[in-house]
Motif scaffolding. Structure first.
Motif, PDB file in Angstrom:
ATOM      1  N   TRP A   1      -0.792   4.748  10.803  1.00  0.00           N
ATOM      2  CA  TRP A   1      -1.710   5.793   9.696  1.00  0.00           C
ATOM      3  C   TRP A   1      -2.874   6.401  10.870  1.00  0.00           C
ATOM      4  CZ3 TRP A   1      -2.844   3.021   4.499  1.00  0.00           C
ATOM      5  CH2 TRP A   1      -1.827   3.044   3.673  1.00  0.00           C
ATOM      6  N   ASN A   2      -3.212   7.453  10.186  1.00  0.00           N
ATOM      7  CA  ASN A   2      -4.376   8.220  11.036  1.00  0.00           C
ATOM      8  C   ASN A   2      -4.249   8.563  12.334  1.00  0.00           C
ATOM      9  OD1 ASN A   2      -5.842   8.032   8.525  1.00  0.00           O
ATOM     10  ND2 ASN A   2      -6.613   5.765   9.163  1.00  0.00           N
TER      11      ASN A   2
ATOM     12  N   TRP B   1       6.116   9.352   3.184  1.00  0.00           N
ATOM     13  CA  TRP B   1       5.291   8.126   3.812  1.00  0.00           C
ATOM     14  C   TRP B   1       5.379   7.963   5.335  1.00  0.00           C
ATOM     15  CZ3 TRP B   1       8.083   4.401   5.970  1.00  0.00           C
ATOM     16  CH2 TRP B   1       9.357   4.336   5.625  1.00  0.00           C
ATOM     17  N   ILE B   2       4.258   7.187   5.588  1.00  0.00           N
ATOM     18  CA  ILE B   2       4.233   6.797   7.068  1.00  0.00           C
ATOM     19  C   ILE B   2       3.837   5.346   7.134  1.00  0.00           C
ATOM     20  CG2 ILE B   2       2.943   7.004   9.302  1.00  0.00           C
ATOM     21  CD1 ILE B   2       4.207   9.456   8.689  1.00  0.00           C
TER      22      ILE B   2
ATOM     23  N   GLY C   1      -2.251  11.454  12.824  1.00  0.00           N
ATOM     24  CA  GLY C   1      -1.866  12.861  12.456  1.00  0.00           C
ATOM     25  C   GLY C   1      -0.335  12.976  12.311  1.00  0.00           C
ATOM     26  N   PHE C   2       0.410  11.714  12.163  1.00  0.00           N
ATOM     27  CA  PHE C   2       1.911  12.272  12.150  1.00  0.00           C
ATOM     28  C   PHE C   2       2.147  12.844  10.617  1.00  0.00           C
ATOM     29  CE2 PHE C   2       2.941   8.073  14.775  1.00  0.00           C
ATOM     30  CZ  PHE C   2       2.732   8.864  16.103  1.00  0.00           C
ATOM     31  N   ALA C   3       1.664  12.230   9.594  1.00  0.00           N
ATOM     32  CA  ALA C   3       1.980  12.963   8.305  1.00  0.00           C
ATOM     33  C   ALA C   3       1.791  14.528   8.331  1.00  0.00           C
ATOM     34  CB  ALA C   3       1.122  12.324   7.102  1.00  0.00           C
ATOM     35  N   SER C   4       0.523  14.938   8.792  1.00  0.00           N
ATOM     36  CA  SER C   4       0.109  16.286   8.876  1.00  0.00           C
ATOM     37  C   SER C   4       1.293  16.990   9.753  1.00  0.00           C
ATOM     38  CB  SER C   4      -1.204  16.334   9.621  1.00  0.00           C
ATOM     39  OG  SER C   4      -2.171  15.634   8.826  1.00  0.00           O
TER      40      SER C   4
ATOM     41  N   GLU D   1       1.032  -1.165   0.033  1.00  0.00           N
ATOM     42  CA  GLU D   1      -0.046  -0.024  -0.007  1.00  0.00           C
ATOM     43  C   GLU D   1       0.686   1.314   0.095  1.00  0.00           C
ATOM     44  OE1 GLU D   1      -3.880   0.114   2.338  1.00  0.00           O
ATOM     45  OE2 GLU D   1      -3.199  -1.948   2.933  1.00  0.00           O
ATOM     46  N   ILE D   2       1.944   1.261   0.406  1.00  0.00           N
ATOM     47  CA  ILE D   2       3.051   2.449   0.454  1.00  0.00           C
ATOM     48  C   ILE D   2       3.665   2.528  -1.003  1.00  0.00           C
ATOM     49  CG2 ILE D   2       5.306   3.268   1.179  1.00  0.00           C
ATOM     50  CD1 ILE D   2       3.706   3.021   3.860  1.00  0.00           C
TER      51      ILE D   2
ATOM     52  N   THR E   1       0.882   3.878  -3.553  1.00  0.00           N
ATOM     53  CA  THR E   1       0.524   5.178  -3.711  1.00  0.00           C
ATOM     54  C   THR E   1       1.598   6.170  -3.895  1.00  0.00           C
ATOM     55  OG1 THR E   1       0.326   5.177  -1.077  1.00  0.00           O
ATOM     56  CG2 THR E   1      -1.650   4.921  -2.279  1.00  0.00           C
TER      57      THR E   1
ATOM     58  N   ASN F   1      -5.996   8.545  -3.457  1.00  0.00           N
ATOM     59  CA  ASN F   1      -5.215   8.530  -2.100  1.00  0.00           C
ATOM     60  C   ASN F   1      -5.666   9.813  -1.390  1.00  0.00           C
ATOM     61  OD1 ASN F   1      -3.573   8.143  -0.048  1.00  0.00           O
ATOM     62  ND2 ASN F   1      -1.591   8.682  -1.092  1.00  0.00           N
ATOM     63  N   PRO F   2      -6.847   9.889  -0.992  1.00  0.00           N
ATOM     64  CA  PRO F   2      -7.427  11.352  -0.607  1.00  0.00           C
ATOM     65  C   PRO F   2      -6.883  11.557   0.889  1.00  0.00           C
ATOM     66  CG  PRO F   2      -8.947   9.377  -0.369  1.00  0.00           C
ATOM     67  CD  PRO F   2      -8.126   9.195  -1.160  1.00  0.00           C
TER      68      PRO F   2
ATOM     69  N   GLY G   1       2.007  16.382  -5.254  1.00  0.00           N
ATOM     70  CA  GLY G   1       1.058  15.748  -6.035  1.00  0.00           C
ATOM     71  C   GLY G   1       0.469  14.322  -5.444  1.00  0.00           C
ATOM     72  N   HIS G   2      -0.565  14.111  -5.415  1.00  0.00           N
ATOM     73  CA  HIS G   2      -1.236  12.819  -4.737  1.00  0.00           C
ATOM     74  C   HIS G   2      -2.260  12.170  -5.945  1.00  0.00           C
ATOM     75  CE1 HIS G   2      -5.216  13.431  -3.299  1.00  0.00           C
ATOM     76  NE2 HIS G   2      -4.913  14.728  -3.082  1.00  0.00           N
TER      77      HIS G   2
HETATM   78  C1  COA Z   1      -0.696   9.512   2.982  1.00  0.00           C
HETATM   79  C2  COA Z   1      -0.257   9.281   4.298  1.00  0.00           C
HETATM   80  C3  COA Z   1       1.074   9.646   4.106  1.00  0.00           C
HETATM   81  C4  COA Z   1      -1.069   9.788   5.465  1.00  0.00           C
HETATM   82  O1  COA Z   1      -0.392   9.522   6.527  1.00  0.00           O
HETATM   83  P1  COA Z   1      -1.186   9.566   8.016  1.00  0.00           P
HETATM   84  O2  COA Z   1       0.032   9.977   9.153  1.00  0.00           O
HETATM   85  O3  COA Z   1      -1.872   8.451   8.310  1.00  0.00           O
HETATM   86  O4  COA Z   1      -1.747  11.184   7.835  1.00  0.00           O
HETATM   87  P2  COA Z   1      -2.667  12.098   8.911  1.00  0.00           P
HETATM   88  O5  COA Z   1      -3.061  11.178   9.901  1.00  0.00           O
HETATM   89  O6  COA Z   1      -1.695  13.143   9.425  1.00  0.00           O
HETATM   90  O7  COA Z   1      -3.981  12.443   8.360  1.00  0.00           O
HETATM   91  C5  COA Z   1      -4.862  11.858   7.229  1.00  0.00           C
HETATM   92  C6  COA Z   1      -6.168  12.223   7.324  1.00  0.00           C
HETATM   93  O8  COA Z   1      -6.724  11.561   6.202  1.00  0.00           O
HETATM   94  C7  COA Z   1      -7.850  10.900   6.700  1.00  0.00           C
HETATM   95  N1  COA Z   1      -8.427   9.788   5.696  1.00  0.00           N
HETATM   96  C8  COA Z   1      -7.759   8.670   5.741  1.00  0.00           C
HETATM   97  N2  COA Z   1      -8.273   8.130   4.982  1.00  0.00           N
HETATM   98  C9  COA Z   1      -9.259   8.751   4.024  1.00  0.00           C
HETATM   99  C10 COA Z   1     -10.026   8.625   3.149  1.00  0.00           C
HETATM  100  N3  COA Z   1     -10.040   7.568   2.313  1.00  0.00           N
HETATM  101  N4  COA Z   1     -10.775   9.539   2.580  1.00  0.00           N
HETATM  102  C11 COA Z   1     -10.594  10.906   3.191  1.00  0.00           C
HETATM  103  N5  COA Z   1      -9.708  11.050   4.292  1.00  0.00           N
HETATM  104  C12 COA Z   1      -9.079   9.908   4.768  1.00  0.00           C
HETATM  105  C13 COA Z   1      -7.646  10.551   8.065  1.00  0.00           C
HETATM  106  O9  COA Z   1      -8.826  10.190   8.756  1.00  0.00           O
HETATM  107  C14 COA Z   1      -6.884  11.707   8.586  1.00  0.00           C
HETATM  108  O10 COA Z   1      -7.525  12.723   8.904  1.00  0.00           O
HETATM  109  P3  COA Z   1      -8.238  12.839  10.647  1.00  0.00           P
HETATM  110  O11 COA Z   1      -6.864  13.210  11.276  1.00  0.00           O
HETATM  111  O12 COA Z   1      -9.197  14.137  10.470  1.00  0.00           O
HETATM  112  O13 COA Z   1      -8.905  11.549  11.206  1.00  0.00           O
HETATM  113  C15 COA Z   1      -0.218   7.703   4.397  1.00  0.00           C
HETATM  114  O14 COA Z   1      -1.265   7.066   4.484  1.00  0.00           O
HETATM  115  C16 COA Z   1       0.923   6.798   3.710  1.00  0.00           C
HETATM  116  O15 COA Z   1       1.993   6.822   4.036  1.00  0.00           O
HETATM  117  N6  COA Z   1       0.320   6.426   2.329  1.00  0.00           N
HETATM  118  C17 COA Z   1       1.141   5.835   1.587  1.00  0.00           C
HETATM  119  C18 COA Z   1       2.122   6.619   1.023  1.00  0.00           C
HETATM  120  C19 COA Z   1       1.635   7.816   0.294  1.00  0.00           C
HETATM  121  O16 COA Z   1       0.551   7.890   0.095  1.00  0.00           O
HETATM  122  N7  COA Z   1       2.544   9.021   0.405  1.00  0.00           N
HETATM  123  C20 COA Z   1       1.967  10.367  -0.128  1.00  0.00           C
HETATM  124  C21 COA Z   1       2.406  10.314  -1.448  1.00  0.00           C
HETATM  125  S1  COA Z   1       1.631  11.797  -2.078  1.00  0.00           S
END
Ligand code: COA
Length: 293
Positions: A210-211, A204-205, A213-216, A140-141, A144, A243-244, A238-239
């Protein structure tokens, strides 16, 4: 590692820029050598006079690390480097030479640590390769992101860490490991293009984290670093439309949606629309003024 250490920069000067290049070296070398413990020599190629090797000799590791921090933050040096790059054909090739007069692995460059409420962002080290590979190996990493291979081994992680060390030394931007309570939870970096004073944010996290707040949290810190310390004009990312969660992260980092690049990426046999986000220095300054005022 202790003792003398050399950075060899192999460059090709644009023939018409040779006088300007020599003038720039006369101006830049004293500035570069100013802190002490650094000596710069220039060696001309035998076959091609515009093929040069600039040899930067550091007295020891401490001097080298202090110099890496200086190159990141000193406006005078950054200005000289920008002018230097414009006089070259292509990118400089970088090699590292140790006391043993043999090419060696680059030392990890020193990065200023970034702290947020829960996270510590620090430079990658080779000991991070195994935990990074364990987290990054999740399909999954890879699915996306644009470049992460799958399956992903510890050797991939070592190559990736070295590539980023090289990028940092060449001024193409910092990459940080994201840690929480000492555990590696992800990675984040800025790919800097000094020609346009802009950088692309990537991260990436690990799925187990996930979820939370670490990425934010990490993305906000990197955007602040990009404008505050690296003095960039624009940061973008860009995402994939599929990958919302990443869109949420980018908005929280102060970015606005700038458009959609339709079917822009073919990844593992699937076409993806790319949602483009960006933030300008002026937007960031405005938000900062609102927060503090
Ligand atoms: C994208 C990614 C970095 C997010 O990391 P994370 O630490 O989980 O992100 P955060 O917790 O800071 O924020 C994610 C928010 O998206 C929300 N979210 C998760 N899935 C979602 C979905 N399908 N639709 C809408 N929102 C969604 C979460 O609920 C969270 O919001 P909240 O804090 O209000 O609950 C992680 O999923 C990841 O590493 N993915 C694979 C690699 C990747 O995609 N990298 C980015 C390339 S652009």
């Amino acid at each position: 590692m202790s003792g003398k250490f050399e950075l060899h920069l192999r460059v090709r000067v644009k023939p018409e820029s040779r006088p300007a290049f020599e003038a720039l070296l006369r101006e830049a070398i004293p500035v570069y050598e100013r802190p002490g413990g650094i000596r710069v020599r220039v060696v001309q190629g035998l076959d091609d006079p515009n093929q040069l090797t600039e040899i930067v000799e550091y007295a020891d590791r401490r001097v080298y690390q202090a110099d890496q921090l200086r190159v990141e933050s000193d406006p005078e040096l950054k200005g000289l480097l920008a002018r230097w790059r414009q006089l070259l054909v292509g990118q400089p090739r970088v090699e590292f030479w140790s006391d043993a007069s043999a090419p060696c692995t680059p030392w990890p460059p020193t990065l200023p640590e970034l702290r947020t409420d829960r996270l510590l962002l620090r430079a990658f080290e080779e000991r991070d390769a195994y935990p990074a590979a364990m987290l990054c190996g999740d399909f999954e990493i890879a699915a996306t992101t644009l470049l992460i291979p799958h399956p992903y081994s510890r050797d991939h992680a070592i190559g990736w860490i070295r590539m980023h060390h090289r990028a940092m030394i060449e001024g193409r931007g910092p990459t940080y490991v994201i840690t929480c309570d000492g555990d590696l939870v992800g990675a984040i970096g800025l790919m800097v293009d000094r020609t346009h004073e802009r950088a692309e944010l990537g991260y990436w996290i690990g799925k187990a984290h996930w979820n939370r707040g670490f990425a934010s949290e990490a993305a906000r810190a990197m955007v602040d670093h990009g404008f505050d310390v690296l003095k960039l004009e624009r940061i973008f990312a860009g995402h994939y439309a599929a990958n919302p969660a990443s869109g949420v992260v980018l908005k929280r980092a102060g970015m606005s949606h700038e458009g959609t690049q339709r079917r822009h990426v073919l990844r593992f046999g699937v076409w993806h629309d790319l949602e483009m986000f960006g933030v300008l220095r002026s937007d960031w300054l405005l938000t900062r003024a609102e927060v503090s005022g």
